[in-house]
Design a protein around this motif. Structure first.
Motif, PDB file in Angstrom:
ATOM      1  N   ALA A 129       0.834  -1.205   0.000  1.00 25.08           N
ATOM      2  CA  ALA A 129       0.000   0.000   0.000  1.00 25.08           C
ATOM      3  C   ALA A 129       0.868   1.253   0.000  1.00 25.08           C
ATOM      4  CB  ALA A 129      -0.930  -0.007   1.218  1.00 25.08           C
ATOM      5  N   ALA A 170      -6.646   4.924  -2.981  1.00 25.41           N
ATOM      6  CA  ALA A 170      -7.813   5.678  -2.494  1.00 25.41           C
ATOM      7  C   ALA A 170      -7.410   6.751  -1.493  1.00 25.41           C
ATOM      8  CB  ALA A 170      -8.831   4.726  -1.881  1.00 25.41           C
ATOM      9  N   VAL A 171      -6.409   6.464  -0.690  1.00 22.46           N
ATOM     10  CA  VAL A 171      -5.966   7.435   0.302  1.00 22.46           C
ATOM     11  C   VAL A 171      -5.080   8.504  -0.332  1.00 22.46           C
ATOM     12  CG1 VAL A 171      -4.567   7.756   2.383  1.00 22.46           C
ATOM     13  CG2 VAL A 171      -6.159   5.840   2.240  1.00 22.46           C
ATOM     14  N   THR A 178      -5.833  -0.911  -3.492  1.00 26.93           N
ATOM     15  CA  THR A 178      -7.014  -0.078  -3.299  1.00 26.93           C
ATOM     16  C   THR A 178      -6.788   0.968  -2.218  1.00 26.93           C
ATOM     17  OG1 THR A 178      -8.482  -1.891  -3.990  1.00 26.93           O
ATOM     18  CG2 THR A 178      -9.463  -0.087  -2.731  1.00 26.93           C
ATOM     19  N   ILE A 179      -6.296   0.544  -1.068  1.00 28.92           N
ATOM     20  CA  ILE A 179      -6.066   1.488   0.025  1.00 28.92           C
ATOM     21  C   ILE A 179      -5.005   2.504  -0.350  1.00 28.92           C
ATOM     22  CG2 ILE A 179      -5.178   1.711   2.378  1.00 28.92           C
ATOM     23  CD1 ILE A 179      -6.526  -0.919   3.037  1.00 28.92           C
ATOM     24  N   GLY A 180      -3.908   2.040  -0.916  1.00 31.05           N
ATOM     25  CA  GLY A 180      -2.827   2.956  -1.286  1.00 31.05           C
ATOM     26  C   GLY A 180      -3.283   4.049  -2.230  1.00 31.05           C
ATOM     27  N   ARG A 234      -6.306  -5.373  -1.665  1.00 33.56           N
ATOM     28  CA  ARG A 234      -6.421  -4.443  -0.542  1.00 33.56           C
ATOM     29  C   ARG A 234      -5.294  -3.414  -0.574  1.00 33.56           C
ATOM     30  NH1 ARG A 234      -4.598  -3.958   4.769  1.00 33.56           N
ATOM     31  NH2 ARG A 234      -6.137  -3.101   6.232  1.00 33.56           N
ATOM     32  N   ASP A 235      -4.086  -3.860  -0.847  1.00 28.07           N
ATOM     33  CA  ASP A 235      -2.947  -2.943  -0.872  1.00 28.07           C
ATOM     34  C   ASP A 235      -3.107  -1.880  -1.952  1.00 28.07           C
ATOM     35  OD1 ASP A 235      -0.656  -3.561   1.047  1.00 28.07           O
ATOM     36  OD2 ASP A 235      -1.106  -5.559   0.301  1.00 28.07           O
TER      37      ASP A 235
END
Length: 524
Positions: free
Chosen positions: A50, A298-299, A294-296, A291-292
């Motif tokens: 991420a 999106a944030v 997407t979170i990386g 998950r990595d």
């Protein structure tokens, strides 16, 4: 396909987290659609976390064009808050197609042009790939020119003012500078040399491969953001505050007055990253999990773009107080602004930071994708490195010194117009992958030409081509039909939804194979 002598088609293994591994990929070596750079990334090599994705977006956002986005919006009459809101909302909106098109990269380990083969066909994928590559080449040249200017200022800070004319006085640009109506641009020989050196540095990083790209992004992001924050603090202290720009109300105090300029500006802000909304599989193929990535992303994307744009407003507002006689265009240009500092070492460090930032964004945003796109055209003859070299050459031929001479033209005109075409491609890709195929791809068939489920008609899926043409026509019709000019202000939205709808209508009901139809004796 005629590829006798190759032992069988490769198999696929689906991991518990949903990622797919292509086994025995070497059996595809003879295929004209296969090379090492386009092959699925082995799961063991998908190691981007991420943080790597967040650093990627932070480093790509911290660039000169992002810094100048606010200036273009404020120059159009917005106040600073309206400008920052427009930038933030545009990046939140474009995040949706970015994440939707990122998924297949992480799941299957494939780059953008290979992903496009599923919807456009094994040969037809060159249409979206080259449409995306053309705009990337233009941006590559622009960023290389900006980086060259930073390098030039860096050398002046180290060597002294004599560097500017050390190799002679102003030199008129190359012969193609004589385009009818184009401004005559003159720069000294050392400016052209700085541009050439910075251009070559970009090509060198490309030739070293994606691992070095990841390292550059991870290192550049914190350095650039830290230096920009220090610049904010310095100007705040020098001006005893942030100046009067933050108090200006702008030309559009009411919502009724604001909306006519807001929507075309919002479309342009979406267009800023419309290219990356297509080719993020070029990076997410290295992600260690959905998950990595997407979170990386999106944030980091909305936050980095908003924060960096806000920093540019704060710096410029204070700079008006510190340098009251400086022209507005110079105050919004960090290279020119930093050049006003008296301490040579401060200028040198600041310019080196700008050069690092520009290198990071240029490689990630404007070199990786077209390198893969050109490789997709002739996989057996063009590698990732050769594709990057082609990108660099075309970027120079597009005369970036002319494009940056008219910031409004390339930030608003270029981005707004081309976003319609890229939105059309995004519409086809998203509908095909998420609605038609429900995220299921036959991985081996993306690399073979005959009997592949993605062969369609001679390698072309005409439904995707027609949908793209209709989307582009709808997005651009306002350029030729004055009565429809307001539609052009929504070019990206029109292209996305119109192309997606047409493609869905043309593909609905057609049988889709979920398993390879390629005989084992016919692997290319």
């Amino acid at each position: 396909m005629s590829d006798s002598g190759v032992a069988g088609i490769p198999s696929v293994t689906t991991l518990p987290d949903g990622r797919v591994e292509l086994e025995n990929a070497d059996s595809l070596q003879g295929s004209p659609l296969y090379n090492h750079d386009l092959a699925p990334v082995p799961v063991a090599q998908r190691n981007w976390s991420a943080y790597n994705f967040a650093a990627l977006w932070a480093s790509m956002s911290a660039c000169i064009p992002t810094y100048q986005l606010s200036s273009g919006l404020i120059a159009s009459g917005m106040n600073w808050a309206q400008a920052i809101f427009t930038i933030m909302l545009g990046n939140i909106i474009v995040l949706a197609p970015i994440l939707l098109n990122s998924h297949p990269g992480t799941k299957y380990g494939i780059p953008f042009p290979v992903f496009a083969r599923a919807s456009y066909g094994t040969i037809g994928s060159n249409l979206p790939a080259l449409m995306r590559a053309i705009v990337a080449c233009g941006w590559f040249g622009i960023q290389a020119w900006i980086g060259g200017q930073a390098l030039h200022k860096f050398m002046i800070a180290l060597v002294g003012p004599a560097w500017h004319t050390m190799l002679g006085g102003p030199v008129v640009g190359p012969p193609w500078n004589a385009i009818p109506g184009a401004p005559v641009v003159e720069h000294t020989a050392t400016e052209w040399l700085s541009f050439a050196v910075f251009w070559a540095l970009n090509i060198l990083v490309i030739f070293k491969g994606m691992e070095l790209v990841k390292r550059v992004q991870s290192i550049a992001a914190p350095i650039v953001l830290l230096m920009t924050a220090l610049l904010v603090v310095w100007f705040f202290n020098a001006a005893n505050g942030f100046g009067g720009l933050l108090k200006e109300t702008g030309k559009y105090p009411t919502l009724h007055e604001f909306l006519p300029v807001f929507f075309p500006s919002l479309t342009a802000m979406i267009g800023f990253w419309a290219t990356l909304s297509l080719n993020m599989p070029d990076f997410t193929r290295f992600g260690r999990s959905q998950r990595d990535q997407t979170i990386g992303q999106a944030v980091a994307l909305p936050m980095a773009m908003t924060v960096f744009s806000a920093m540019s407003v704060l710096i410029t507002s204070a700079a008006i107080v510190v340098y009251p006689d400086a022209p507005a265009k110079e105050l919004w240009d960090p290279i020119q602004l930093i050049g006003r500092f008296k301490d040579g070492w401060v200028v040198a460090i600041a310019m080196l930071t700008v050069a690092i930032a520009t290198l990071a964004v240029n490689i990630a945003a404007n070199a990786v994708s077209p390198a893969n796109d050109f490789a997709n055209c002739f996989p057996k003859y063009i590698s990732f490195q050769r594709g990057g070299l082609i990108t660099g050459i075309i970027g120079v031929l597009m005369c970036p010194w002319l494009l940056v001479a008219d910031p409004k033209g390339y930030i608003i005109g270029w981005l707004l117009g081309y976003s319609g075409g890229l939105g059309s491609i995004a519409g086809v890709l998203i509908v095909d992958y998420w609605i038609i195929r429900k995220t299921k791809l036959v991985l081996p068939d993306l690399y073979v030409t005959q009997n592949s489920v993605y062969s369609y008609t001679n390698g072309w899926n005409m439904a995707a081509v027609i949908a793209t043409i209709v989307g582009c026509a709808g997005a651009w019709c306002g350029l030729v039909i004055p009565e429809l000019r307001p539609v052009y202000d929504y070019a990206w939205f029109v292209g996305l939804f119109l192309a997606g709808l047409v493609y869905w209508l043309m593909m609905t009901g057609k049988p889709l194979a979920e398993h390879s139809q390629v005989p084992k004796s016919t692997i290319d």
